[in-house]
Motif scaffolding. Structure first.
Motif, mmCIF file in Angstrom:
data_model
loop_
_atom_site.group_PDB
_atom_site.id
_atom_site.type_symbol
_atom_site.label_atom_id
_atom_site.label_comp_id
_atom_site.label_asym_id
_atom_site.label_seq_id
_atom_site.Cartn_x
_atom_site.Cartn_y
_atom_site.Cartn_z
ATOM 1 N N UNK A 79 0.839 -1.205 0.000
ATOM 2 C CA UNK A 79 0.000 0.000 0.000
ATOM 3 C C UNK A 79 0.875 1.256 0.000
ATOM 4 N N UNK A 80 1.997 1.209 0.703
ATOM 5 C CA UNK A 80 2.918 2.346 0.706
ATOM 6 C C UNK A 80 3.545 2.544 -0.679
ATOM 7 N N UNK A 81 3.839 1.451 -1.376
ATOM 8 C CA UNK A 81 4.380 1.552 -2.736
ATOM 9 C C UNK A 81 3.337 2.156 -3.670
ATOM 10 N N UNK A 82 2.092 1.725 -3.545
ATOM 11 C CA UNK A 82 1.007 2.264 -4.371
ATOM 12 C C UNK A 82 0.841 3.755 -4.119
ATOM 13 N N UNK A 83 0.872 4.157 -2.849
ATOM 14 C CA UNK A 83 0.733 5.580 -2.517
ATOM 15 C C UNK A 83 1.866 6.396 -3.128
ATOM 16 N N UNK A 84 3.072 5.830 -3.108
ATOM 17 C CA UNK A 84 4.220 6.526 -3.686
ATOM 18 C C UNK A 84 4.062 6.664 -5.203
ATOM 19 N N UNK A 85 3.585 5.619 -5.872
ATOM 20 C CA UNK A 85 3.376 5.673 -7.322
ATOM 21 C C UNK A 85 2.352 6.745 -7.681
ATOM 22 N N UNK A 86 1.266 6.802 -6.929
ATOM 23 C CA UNK A 86 0.239 7.802 -7.203
ATOM 24 C C UNK A 86 0.755 9.206 -6.922
ATOM 25 N N UNK A 87 1.548 9.335 -5.865
ATOM 26 C CA UNK A 87 2.111 10.628 -5.501
ATOM 27 C C UNK A 87 3.015 11.163 -6.609
ATOM 28 N N UNK A 88 3.853 10.309 -7.163
ATOM 29 C CA UNK A 88 4.765 10.725 -8.226
ATOM 30 C C UNK A 88 4.007 11.018 -9.520
ATOM 31 N N UNK A 89 2.968 10.242 -9.814
ATOM 32 C CA UNK A 89 2.212 10.468 -11.045
ATOM 33 C C UNK A 89 1.458 11.792 -10.995
ATOM 34 N N UNK A 90 0.930 12.137 -9.830
ATOM 35 C CA UNK A 90 0.216 13.397 -9.691
ATOM 36 C C UNK A 90 1.135 14.588 -9.908
ATOM 37 N N UNK A 91 2.409 14.423 -9.646
ATOM 38 C CA UNK A 91 3.383 15.502 -9.814
ATOM 39 C C UNK A 91 4.139 15.401 -11.136
ATOM 40 N N UNK A 92 3.578 14.614 -12.061
ATOM 41 C CA UNK A 92 4.104 14.490 -13.434
ATOM 42 C C UNK A 92 5.474 13.840 -13.490
ATOM 43 N N UNK A 93 5.793 13.012 -12.503
ATOM 44 C CA UNK A 93 7.038 12.256 -12.501
ATOM 45 C C UNK A 93 6.729 10.773 -12.301
ATOM 46 N N UNK A 94 5.781 10.277 -13.065
ATOM 47 C CA UNK A 94 5.361 8.896 -12.910
ATOM 48 C C UNK A 94 6.453 7.897 -13.219
ATOM 49 N N UNK A 95 6.381 6.740 -12.561
ATOM 50 C CA UNK A 95 7.382 5.681 -12.743
ATOM 51 C C UNK A 95 6.939 4.728 -13.840
ATOM 52 N N UNK A 96 7.900 4.253 -14.621
ATOM 53 C CA UNK A 96 7.623 3.225 -15.612
ATOM 54 C C UNK A 96 7.629 1.857 -14.932
ATOM 55 N N UNK A 97 7.239 0.835 -15.688
ATOM 56 C CA UNK A 97 7.243 -0.509 -15.114
ATOM 57 C C UNK A 97 8.659 -0.946 -14.740
ATOM 58 N N UNK A 98 9.652 -0.535 -15.539
ATOM 59 C CA UNK A 98 11.043 -0.868 -15.197
ATOM 60 C C UNK A 98 11.467 -0.153 -13.923
ATOM 61 N N UNK A 99 11.049 1.106 -13.774
ATOM 62 C CA UNK A 99 11.372 1.849 -12.546
ATOM 63 C C UNK A 99 10.772 1.153 -11.331
ATOM 64 N N UNK A 100 9.533 0.682 -11.463
ATOM 65 C CA UNK A 100 8.875 0.001 -10.349
ATOM 66 C C UNK A 100 9.588 -1.297 -10.013
ATOM 67 N N UNK A 101 10.023 -2.036 -11.006
ATOM 68 C CA UNK A 101 10.720 -3.300 -10.759
ATOM 69 C C UNK A 101 12.062 -3.055 -10.077
ATOM 70 N N UNK A 102 12.762 -2.010 -10.482
ATOM 71 C CA UNK A 102 14.030 -1.664 -9.823
ATOM 72 C C UNK A 102 13.779 -1.205 -8.391
ATOM 73 N N UNK A 103 12.717 -0.433 -8.182
ATOM 74 C CA UNK A 103 12.380 0.037 -6.841
ATOM 75 C C UNK A 103 12.040 -1.138 -5.932
ATOM 76 N N UNK A 104 11.305 -2.117 -6.442
ATOM 77 C CA UNK A 104 10.940 -3.286 -5.643
ATOM 78 C C UNK A 104 12.186 -4.059 -5.221
ATOM 79 N N UNK A 105 13.141 -4.189 -6.122
ATOM 80 C CA UNK A 105 14.386 -4.885 -5.779
ATOM 81 C C UNK A 105 15.142 -4.140 -4.675
ATOM 82 N N UNK A 106 15.239 -2.826 -4.811
ATOM 83 C CA UNK A 106 15.962 -2.039 -3.812
ATOM 84 C C UNK A 106 15.292 -2.129 -2.449
ATOM 85 N N UNK A 107 13.952 -2.087 -2.438
ATOM 86 C CA UNK A 107 13.234 -2.186 -1.167
ATOM 87 C C UNK A 107 13.412 -3.556 -0.537
ATOM 88 N N UNK A 108 13.399 -4.601 -1.363
ATOM 89 C CA UNK A 108 13.565 -5.952 -0.834
ATOM 90 C C UNK A 108 14.945 -6.138 -0.226
#
Length: 335
Positions: A79-108
Protein backbone atom coordinates in the motif's frame (compact mmCIF):
# COMPACT_ATOMS: atom_id res chain seq x y z
CA UNK A 1 7.50 -19.98 -16.98
CA UNK A 2 3.77 -20.57 -16.49
CA UNK A 3 2.35 -17.19 -15.50
CA UNK A 4 -1.25 -18.26 -14.78
CA UNK A 5 -1.09 -21.81 -13.46
CA UNK A 6 -4.33 -23.70 -12.94
CA UNK A 7 -4.44 -26.72 -10.64
CA UNK A 8 -5.18 -30.01 -12.36
CA UNK A 9 -5.66 -32.07 -9.20
CA UNK A 10 -7.55 -31.78 -5.91
CA UNK A 11 -4.41 -32.20 -3.85
CA UNK A 12 -4.44 -30.08 -0.69
CA UNK A 13 -8.17 -29.31 -0.89
CA UNK A 14 -8.98 -30.40 2.65
CA UNK A 15 -9.85 -28.27 5.65
CA UNK A 16 -7.82 -28.03 8.82
CA UNK A 17 -10.97 -28.66 10.88
CA UNK A 18 -11.59 -32.00 9.13
CA UNK A 19 -7.94 -33.01 9.66
CA UNK A 20 -8.04 -32.11 13.36
CA UNK A 21 -11.25 -34.15 13.85
CA UNK A 22 -9.76 -37.14 12.03
CA UNK A 23 -6.62 -36.97 14.20
CA UNK A 24 -8.74 -36.94 17.35
CA UNK A 25 -10.73 -39.96 16.15
CA UNK A 26 -7.57 -41.96 15.43
CA UNK A 27 -5.90 -41.01 18.72
CA UNK A 28 -9.03 -41.97 20.66
CA UNK A 29 -9.07 -45.27 18.72
CA UNK A 30 -12.63 -44.68 17.54
CA UNK A 31 -11.52 -45.09 13.93
CA UNK A 32 -8.59 -46.40 11.98
CA UNK A 33 -6.52 -44.42 9.52
CA UNK A 34 -8.40 -45.59 6.45
CA UNK A 35 -11.88 -45.04 7.88
CA UNK A 36 -11.05 -41.62 9.35
CA UNK A 37 -9.48 -40.47 6.11
CA UNK A 38 -12.50 -41.58 4.11
CA UNK A 39 -15.02 -40.23 6.62
CA UNK A 40 -13.54 -36.71 6.82
CA UNK A 41 -12.13 -36.41 3.29
CA UNK A 42 -8.45 -36.06 4.18
CA UNK A 43 -5.43 -37.86 2.67
CA UNK A 44 -4.47 -40.97 4.67
CA UNK A 45 -0.69 -40.49 4.41
CA UNK A 46 -0.95 -36.91 5.67
CA UNK A 47 -3.19 -38.09 8.52
CA UNK A 48 -0.66 -40.74 9.50
CA UNK A 49 2.14 -38.18 9.49
CA UNK A 50 0.21 -35.77 11.73
CA UNK A 51 -0.78 -38.54 14.16
CA UNK A 52 2.82 -39.72 14.43
CA UNK A 53 4.03 -36.19 15.11
CA UNK A 54 1.28 -35.71 17.69
CA UNK A 55 2.35 -38.85 19.56
CA UNK A 56 6.00 -37.76 19.52
CA UNK A 57 5.71 -34.05 20.29
CA UNK A 58 2.32 -33.83 21.93
CA UNK A 59 1.22 -31.06 19.55
CA UNK A 60 1.12 -30.37 15.85
CA UNK A 61 0.46 -27.37 13.63
CA UNK A 62 -2.07 -28.29 10.99
CA UNK A 63 -1.94 -26.41 7.69
CA UNK A 64 -2.05 -26.84 3.95
CA UNK A 65 1.46 -26.02 2.65
CA UNK A 66 0.39 -26.11 -1.00
CA UNK A 67 -0.57 -23.07 -3.05
CA UNK A 68 1.01 -19.91 -4.51
CA UNK A 69 4.11 -18.33 -3.02
CA UNK A 70 3.63 -15.69 -0.41
CA UNK A 71 4.03 -12.06 -1.52
CA UNK A 72 7.46 -10.63 -0.85
CA UNK A 73 6.00 -7.46 0.65
CA UNK A 74 3.22 -7.27 3.19
CA UNK A 75 -0.12 -5.66 2.40
CA UNK A 76 0.88 -2.53 4.30
CA UNK A 77 4.19 -2.28 2.48
CA UNK A 78 2.54 -2.68 -0.92
CA UNK A 79 0.00 0.00 0.00
CA UNK A 80 2.92 2.35 0.71
CA UNK A 81 4.38 1.55 -2.74
CA UNK A 82 1.01 2.26 -4.37
CA UNK A 83 0.73 5.58 -2.52
CA UNK A 84 4.22 6.53 -3.69
CA UNK A 85 3.38 5.67 -7.32
CA UNK A 86 0.24 7.80 -7.20
CA UNK A 87 2.11 10.63 -5.50
CA UNK A 88 4.77 10.73 -8.23
CA UNK A 89 2.21 10.47 -11.05
CA UNK A 90 0.22 13.40 -9.69
CA UNK A 91 3.38 15.50 -9.81
CA UNK A 92 4.10 14.49 -13.43
CA UNK A 93 7.04 12.26 -12.50
CA UNK A 94 5.36 8.90 -12.91
CA UNK A 95 7.38 5.68 -12.74
CA UNK A 96 7.62 3.22 -15.61
CA UNK A 97 7.24 -0.51 -15.11
CA UNK A 98 11.04 -0.87 -15.20
CA UNK A 99 11.37 1.85 -12.55
CA UNK A 100 8.88 0.00 -10.35
CA UNK A 101 10.72 -3.30 -10.76
CA UNK A 102 14.03 -1.66 -9.82
CA UNK A 103 12.38 0.04 -6.84
CA UNK A 104 10.94 -3.29 -5.64
CA UNK A 105 14.39 -4.89 -5.78
CA UNK A 106 15.96 -2.04 -3.81
CA UNK A 107 13.23 -2.19 -1.17
CA UNK A 108 13.56 -5.95 -0.83
CA UNK A 109 17.34 -5.75 -0.39
CA UNK A 110 17.25 -2.81 2.00
CA UNK A 111 14.60 -4.41 4.23
CA UNK A 112 16.17 -7.87 4.18
CA UNK A 113 13.25 -9.52 2.40
CA UNK A 114 13.60 -13.06 1.06
CA UNK A 115 13.10 -12.74 -2.70
CA UNK A 116 13.83 -14.44 -5.99
CA UNK A 117 14.46 -11.23 -7.95
CA UNK A 118 17.14 -11.03 -10.64
CA UNK A 119 20.33 -10.00 -8.83
CA UNK A 120 22.23 -9.41 -12.08
CA UNK A 121 19.73 -6.90 -13.46
CA UNK A 122 18.81 -5.79 -9.93
CA UNK A 123 15.09 -5.68 -10.58
CA UNK A 124 11.95 -7.65 -9.87
CA UNK A 125 10.58 -9.99 -12.49
CA UNK A 126 7.64 -9.59 -14.83
CA UNK A 127 5.68 -12.15 -12.80
CA UNK A 128 5.98 -10.02 -9.67
CA UNK A 129 4.88 -6.93 -11.63
CA UNK A 130 1.79 -8.68 -13.01
CA UNK A 131 0.89 -10.00 -9.58
CA UNK A 132 1.36 -6.53 -8.06
CA UNK A 133 -0.95 -4.94 -10.64
CA UNK A 134 -3.48 -7.74 -10.15
CA UNK A 135 -3.51 -7.12 -6.39
CA UNK A 136 -3.98 -3.38 -6.96
CA UNK A 137 -6.56 -2.90 -9.74
CA UNK A 138 -6.64 0.85 -9.10
CA UNK A 139 -3.31 1.08 -10.94
CA UNK A 140 -2.97 0.85 -14.71
CA UNK A 141 -0.26 1.26 -17.33
CA UNK A 142 -0.93 4.43 -19.32
CA UNK A 143 0.88 6.38 -22.00
CA UNK A 144 1.59 9.89 -20.60
CA UNK A 145 1.16 13.10 -22.54
CA UNK A 146 4.00 15.60 -22.77
CA UNK A 147 3.35 18.48 -20.37
CA UNK A 148 5.56 21.55 -20.22
CA UNK A 149 6.74 22.98 -16.91
CA UNK A 150 4.77 26.20 -17.52
CA UNK A 151 1.54 24.24 -17.94
CA UNK A 152 2.23 22.15 -14.87
CA UNK A 153 2.86 25.23 -12.72
CA UNK A 154 -0.30 26.97 -13.93
CA UNK A 155 -2.55 23.98 -13.34
CA UNK A 156 -3.28 24.48 -9.65
CA UNK A 157 -6.27 24.40 -7.33
CA UNK A 158 -6.82 28.18 -7.37
CA UNK A 159 -6.88 28.37 -11.17
CA UNK A 160 -9.16 25.35 -11.56
CA UNK A 161 -11.58 26.60 -8.89
CA UNK A 162 -11.76 30.05 -10.48
CA UNK A 163 -12.40 28.55 -13.91
CA UNK A 164 -15.29 26.38 -12.74
CA UNK A 165 -16.72 29.25 -10.70
CA UNK A 166 -16.88 31.48 -13.78
CA UNK A 167 -18.23 28.64 -15.90
CA UNK A 168 -20.93 27.84 -13.37
CA UNK A 169 -22.03 31.46 -13.23
CA UNK A 170 -22.53 31.48 -17.01
CA UNK A 171 -24.52 28.24 -16.92
CA UNK A 172 -26.83 29.55 -14.20
CA UNK A 173 -27.28 33.00 -15.70
CA UNK A 174 -28.19 31.93 -19.24
CA UNK A 175 -29.62 28.46 -18.46
CA UNK A 176 -27.63 26.86 -21.26
CA UNK A 177 -28.63 23.45 -22.57
CA UNK A 178 -26.02 20.91 -23.82
CA UNK A 179 -26.69 21.77 -27.47
CA UNK A 180 -25.70 25.39 -26.75
CA UNK A 181 -22.30 24.61 -25.20
CA UNK A 182 -19.46 24.25 -27.70
CA UNK A 183 -15.76 23.50 -27.36
CA UNK A 184 -13.14 23.94 -30.07
CA UNK A 185 -9.45 23.11 -30.26
CA UNK A 186 -6.69 22.48 -32.78
CA UNK A 187 -4.79 19.26 -33.30
CA UNK A 188 -1.83 18.39 -35.52
CA UNK A 189 -1.75 15.42 -37.88
CA UNK A 190 1.53 14.29 -39.45
CA UNK A 191 1.51 12.98 -43.01
CA UNK A 192 4.29 10.50 -42.11
CA UNK A 193 3.44 7.78 -39.62
CA UNK A 194 5.79 7.63 -36.65
CA UNK A 195 4.75 4.20 -35.37
CA UNK A 196 4.98 0.77 -36.94
CA UNK A 197 2.71 -2.17 -36.33
CA UNK A 198 4.22 -5.52 -35.36
CA UNK A 199 4.67 -7.86 -38.33
CA UNK A 200 5.30 -11.56 -38.86
CA UNK A 201 8.87 -12.45 -39.82
CA UNK A 202 11.14 -15.46 -40.04
CA UNK A 203 12.28 -16.72 -36.67
CA UNK A 204 15.96 -16.08 -35.99
CA UNK A 205 16.30 -13.00 -38.19
CA UNK A 206 18.36 -10.41 -36.35
CA UNK A 207 16.86 -7.35 -37.99
CA UNK A 208 13.36 -6.84 -39.37
CA UNK A 209 12.66 -3.73 -41.41
CA UNK A 210 9.65 -1.97 -42.88
CA UNK A 211 9.65 0.46 -45.79
CA UNK A 212 8.84 4.02 -44.75
CA UNK A 213 9.28 7.55 -45.98
CA UNK A 214 12.66 9.14 -45.38
CA UNK A 215 11.08 12.60 -45.06
CA UNK A 216 10.37 14.18 -41.72
CA UNK A 217 6.84 14.81 -42.90
CA UNK A 218 4.56 17.83 -42.65
CA UNK A 219 1.97 18.60 -40.03
CA UNK A 220 -1.60 19.52 -40.94
CA UNK A 221 -3.59 21.51 -38.39
CA UNK A 222 -7.24 20.58 -37.94
CA UNK A 223 -9.77 22.80 -36.16
CA UNK A 224 -12.37 20.64 -34.42
CA UNK A 225 -15.55 21.83 -32.70
CA UNK A 226 -18.51 20.03 -31.12
CA UNK A 227 -21.15 20.66 -28.48
CA UNK A 228 -22.03 18.83 -25.27
CA UNK A 229 -24.89 17.05 -27.03
CA UNK A 230 -22.45 15.34 -29.39
CA UNK A 231 -23.05 17.42 -32.55
CA UNK A 232 -19.86 17.97 -34.53
CA UNK A 233 -19.14 20.93 -36.78
CA UNK A 234 -17.38 19.98 -40.04
CA UNK A 235 -13.63 20.28 -39.42
CA UNK A 236 -11.33 22.87 -40.95
CA UNK A 237 -7.99 21.58 -42.27
CA UNK A 238 -5.00 23.91 -42.63
CA UNK A 239 -2.41 22.66 -45.13
CA UNK A 240 1.24 23.86 -45.20
CA UNK A 241 1.22 25.10 -48.79
CA UNK A 242 0.47 28.20 -50.89
CA UNK A 243 -2.50 27.11 -53.01
CA UNK A 244 -5.41 24.85 -52.19
CA UNK A 245 -6.19 21.77 -54.29
CA UNK A 246 -9.53 19.93 -54.13
CA UNK A 247 -7.69 16.58 -54.14
CA UNK A 248 -6.41 17.31 -50.63
CA UNK A 249 -9.91 16.78 -49.23
CA UNK A 250 -10.47 13.39 -50.83
CA UNK A 251 -12.12 10.97 -48.34
CA UNK A 252 -12.44 13.76 -45.76
CA UNK A 253 -15.59 13.91 -43.58
CA UNK A 254 -18.62 15.54 -45.25
CA UNK A 255 -18.53 19.33 -45.12
CA UNK A 256 -14.78 19.51 -44.41
CA UNK A 257 -13.14 22.71 -45.65
CA UNK A 258 -9.49 23.31 -46.38
CA UNK A 259 -7.30 26.41 -46.32
CA UNK A 260 -3.59 26.98 -46.85
CA UNK A 261 -0.90 28.59 -44.77
CA UNK A 262 2.86 28.63 -45.31
CA UNK A 263 3.49 26.77 -42.03
CA UNK A 264 0.20 24.97 -41.67
CA UNK A 265 -0.65 26.80 -38.46
CA UNK A 266 -3.82 28.57 -37.41
CA UNK A 267 -3.69 32.37 -37.69
CA UNK A 268 -5.99 35.20 -36.65
CA UNK A 269 -7.27 35.51 -40.22
CA UNK A 270 -8.00 31.80 -40.57
CA UNK A 271 -9.68 31.65 -37.17
CA UNK A 272 -11.86 34.65 -38.09
CA UNK A 273 -13.02 32.82 -41.22
CA UNK A 274 -13.76 29.70 -39.16
CA UNK A 275 -15.54 31.77 -36.49
CA UNK A 276 -17.98 33.22 -39.02
CA UNK A 277 -18.86 29.70 -40.15
CA UNK A 278 -19.28 28.65 -36.53
CA UNK A 279 -21.86 31.38 -35.96
CA UNK A 280 -23.88 30.13 -38.92
CA UNK A 281 -23.51 26.50 -37.82
CA UNK A 282 -24.49 27.09 -34.17
CA UNK A 283 -27.30 29.53 -35.00
CA UNK A 284 -25.98 32.09 -32.52
CA UNK A 285 -28.03 35.30 -32.41
CA UNK A 286 -28.58 38.08 -29.89
CA UNK A 287 -31.62 36.13 -28.65
CA UNK A 288 -30.14 32.63 -28.98
CA UNK A 289 -27.17 32.52 -26.65
CA UNK A 290 -24.36 30.06 -27.42
CA UNK A 291 -21.27 29.39 -25.28
CA UNK A 292 -17.94 28.73 -27.01
CA UNK A 293 -15.05 27.35 -24.93
CA UNK A 294 -11.57 27.66 -26.36
CA UNK A 295 -7.97 27.85 -25.16
CA UNK A 296 -5.80 30.93 -24.71
CA UNK A 297 -4.08 30.81 -28.10
CA UNK A 298 -3.20 34.23 -29.51
CA UNK A 299 -5.50 33.69 -32.50
CA UNK A 300 -8.40 33.33 -30.04
CA UNK A 301 -7.75 35.79 -27.23
CA UNK A 302 -5.97 38.59 -29.14
CA UNK A 303 -8.20 38.67 -32.20
CA UNK A 304 -10.15 41.93 -32.05
CA UNK A 305 -12.20 41.16 -35.15
CA UNK A 306 -13.41 37.92 -33.61
CA UNK A 307 -14.23 39.66 -30.33
CA UNK A 308 -16.14 42.45 -32.11
CA UNK A 309 -18.09 39.90 -34.14
CA UNK A 310 -18.91 37.91 -31.00
CA UNK A 311 -20.15 41.06 -29.26
CA UNK A 312 -22.33 41.92 -32.23
CA UNK A 313 -23.95 38.47 -32.17
CA UNK A 314 -24.04 38.47 -28.31
CA UNK A 315 -22.21 35.14 -28.27
CA UNK A 316 -20.71 33.93 -24.98
CA UNK A 317 -17.02 33.76 -25.78
CA UNK A 318 -15.15 32.06 -22.93
CA UNK A 319 -11.40 31.85 -23.48
CA UNK A 320 -9.47 29.86 -20.90
CA UNK A 321 -5.94 28.63 -20.49
CA UNK A 322 -5.63 27.23 -16.99
CA UNK A 323 -2.23 25.77 -17.64
CA UNK A 324 -0.70 29.13 -18.47
CA UNK A 325 -2.07 31.68 -15.99
CA UNK A 326 -5.30 32.59 -14.24
CA UNK A 327 -5.64 35.90 -16.08
CA UNK A 328 -6.67 34.18 -19.31
CA UNK A 329 -9.38 32.21 -17.56
CA UNK A 330 -10.96 35.55 -16.60
CA UNK A 331 -11.27 36.66 -20.22
CA UNK A 332 -15.00 36.12 -20.39
CA UNK A 333 -16.69 38.52 -22.72
CA UNK A 334 -20.43 38.86 -22.32
CA UNK A 335 -21.07 39.51 -25.96
Amino acid sequence: MVRSYKKKTKRGEWSTISMKTAIDKVLSKEMGYRKAASEYGVPQTTLERYVKKMKEDGEVTIGVPLGPKKPIFTTKEEDEIVAYLKHMEERLFGLTTLDLRRLAYQLAVRNGKAHNFNTDKQMAGVDWLKGFLRRHPDLSIRKPEATSAARAMGFNKVAVSKFYQLLGEIYDKHKLTPDKIYNCDETGISVVSKTKSKILAMKGRKQVGSLSSADRGQTITVEICFNAAGTYMPPLMIFPRQRMKPELLDHAPPGTEGVCNARGWITTEIFLTWFKKFIRFSGATPTNHVLLLLDGHVSHTQNLEVIDLARKMELLYFAFHLTAHIKCSQQMLHL
